[in-house]
Write a protein that holds these residues in place. Structure first.
Motif, PDB file in Angstrom:
ATOM      1  N   ASN A   7       0.807  -1.225   0.000  1.00  0.00           N
ATOM      2  CA  ASN A   7       0.000   0.000   0.000  1.00  0.00           C
ATOM      3  C   ASN A   7       0.839   1.274   0.000  1.00  0.00           C
ATOM      4  OD1 ASN A   7      -2.898  -1.048   0.447  1.00  0.00           O
ATOM      5  ND2 ASN A   7      -1.662  -2.174   1.905  1.00  0.00           N
ATOM      6  N   MET A   9       1.618   3.302  -2.155  1.00  0.00           N
ATOM      7  CA  MET A   9       1.122   4.399  -2.991  1.00  0.00           C
ATOM      8  C   MET A   9      -0.005   5.200  -2.332  1.00  0.00           C
ATOM      9  SD  MET A   9      -0.577   1.454  -3.495  1.00  0.00           S
ATOM     10  CE  MET A   9       0.496   0.448  -4.457  1.00  0.00           C
ATOM     11  N   THR A  10      -0.515   4.703  -1.230  1.00  0.00           N
ATOM     12  CA  THR A  10      -1.604   5.387  -0.536  1.00  0.00           C
ATOM     13  C   THR A  10      -1.053   6.291   0.566  1.00  0.00           C
ATOM     14  OG1 THR A  10      -1.917   3.632   1.095  1.00  0.00           O
ATOM     15  CG2 THR A  10      -3.152   3.430  -0.968  1.00  0.00           C
ATOM     16  N   ASP A  11      -1.928   7.011   1.209  1.00  0.00           N
ATOM     17  CA  ASP A  11      -1.537   7.930   2.274  1.00  0.00           C
ATOM     18  C   ASP A  11      -1.376   7.153   3.582  1.00  0.00           C
ATOM     19  OD1 ASP A  11      -0.943  10.230   3.665  1.00  0.00           O
ATOM     20  OD2 ASP A  11      -3.027  10.821   3.911  1.00  0.00           O
ATOM     21  N   ILE A  12      -0.249   6.468   3.711  1.00  0.00           N
ATOM     22  CA  ILE A  12       0.030   5.674   4.911  1.00  0.00           C
ATOM     23  C   ILE A  12       0.722   6.565   5.935  1.00  0.00           C
ATOM     24  CG2 ILE A  12       1.315   3.727   5.851  1.00  0.00           C
ATOM     25  CD1 ILE A  12       1.290   2.447   3.126  1.00  0.00           C
ATOM     26  N   ASN A  16      -2.682   5.701  10.921  1.00  0.00           N
ATOM     27  CA  ASN A  16      -3.501   4.756  10.143  1.00  0.00           C
ATOM     28  C   ASN A  16      -3.120   3.313  10.454  1.00  0.00           C
ATOM     29  OD1 ASN A  16      -4.522   7.032   8.896  1.00  0.00           O
ATOM     30  ND2 ASN A  16      -3.541   6.647   6.945  1.00  0.00           N
ATOM     31  N   ARG A  48       8.999   3.356  -1.071  1.00  0.00           N
ATOM     32  CA  ARG A  48       8.507   4.171  -2.179  1.00  0.00           C
ATOM     33  C   ARG A  48       9.611   4.445  -3.201  1.00  0.00           C
ATOM     34  NH1 ARG A  48       4.686   8.163   1.502  1.00  0.00           N
ATOM     35  NH2 ARG A  48       2.826   6.846   1.317  1.00  0.00           N
ATOM     36  N   TYR A  68       3.787  10.575  -7.819  1.00  0.00           N
ATOM     37  CA  TYR A  68       2.449  10.377  -7.258  1.00  0.00           C
ATOM     38  C   TYR A  68       2.070   8.900  -7.186  1.00  0.00           C
ATOM     39  CZ  TYR A  68       2.029  15.399  -7.448  1.00  0.00           C
ATOM     40  OH  TYR A  68       2.246  16.730  -7.256  1.00  0.00           O
ATOM     41  N   GLU A  69       2.466   8.119  -8.181  1.00  0.00           N
ATOM     42  CA  GLU A  69       2.168   6.681  -8.162  1.00  0.00           C
ATOM     43  C   GLU A  69       2.887   5.969  -7.021  1.00  0.00           C
ATOM     44  OE1 GLU A  69       2.721   4.616 -11.870  1.00  0.00           O
ATOM     45  OE2 GLU A  69       1.453   6.035 -12.954  1.00  0.00           O
ATOM     46  N   GLY A  71       3.406   7.338  -4.090  1.00  0.00           N
ATOM     47  CA  GLY A  71       2.903   7.799  -2.807  1.00  0.00           C
ATOM     48  C   GLY A  71       3.462   9.116  -2.307  1.00  0.00           C
ATOM     49  N   LYS A  73       3.597  13.102  -2.113  1.00  0.00           N
ATOM     50  CA  LYS A  73       2.553  14.115  -2.272  1.00  0.00           C
ATOM     51  C   LYS A  73       2.966  15.248  -3.203  1.00  0.00           C
ATOM     52  CE  LYS A  73       0.359  13.078   2.059  1.00  0.00           C
ATOM     53  NZ  LYS A  73      -0.079  13.523   3.357  1.00  0.00           N
TER      54      LYS A  73
END
Length: 99
Positions: A7, A9-12, A16, A48, A68-69, A71, A73
C-alpha cells in the motif's frame, strides 16, 4: 511491513497503521524500530523510492507521475528524497540507466 509494501502508494502514516492493527503509536514505533532498525517514515520512504527506481528504469512515465504513483505528495519532495538517498536526481538516474 507487508502492508506497507502493498500500500506504499496510498496515504500511509503511523496513525492509520496503529488503528488498523490496534497498536498505540508509541508502542508501534518502538516495535517497528526494534525489528527494522529504522523509523517508520524512513522505511516507508525507502519502499517508495525502490518502486520509483523500477518505474524510472522500466518506463517512460513522467517523473511527476512516478512521484504520485509511488505515494509522494509532491514532485519536489520526491526529487529531494531521491537525491538524498541516491545522490542523483531522478532525471539523471533515468538518463544513466538508459545509457
Amino acid at each position: 511491513m507487508r502492508y506497507m509494501d502493498s500500500n506504499y502508494m496510498t496515504d500511509i502514516n503511523v496513525d492509520n497503521i496503529c488503528k488498523l492493527f490496534s497498536f498505540s503509536s508509541s508502542h508501534f514505533s518502538r516495535l517497528f524500530k526494534q525489528n527494522t532498525g529504522e523509523a517508520f517514515s524512513r522505511y516507508l520512504s525507502k519502499v517508495r523510492l525502490e518502486h520509483a527506481i523500477v518505474l524510472l528504469s522500466n518506463t517512460d512515465k513522467p517523473i511527476d507521475q512516478i512521484a504520485y504513483e509511488c505515494g509522494f505528495k509532491s514532485t519536489s519532495y520526491f526529487s529531494y528524497s531521491f537525491k538524498k538517498e541516491f545522490l542523483v536526481s531522478p532525471l539523471k538516474y533515468r538518463m544513466q540507466m538508459k545509457g
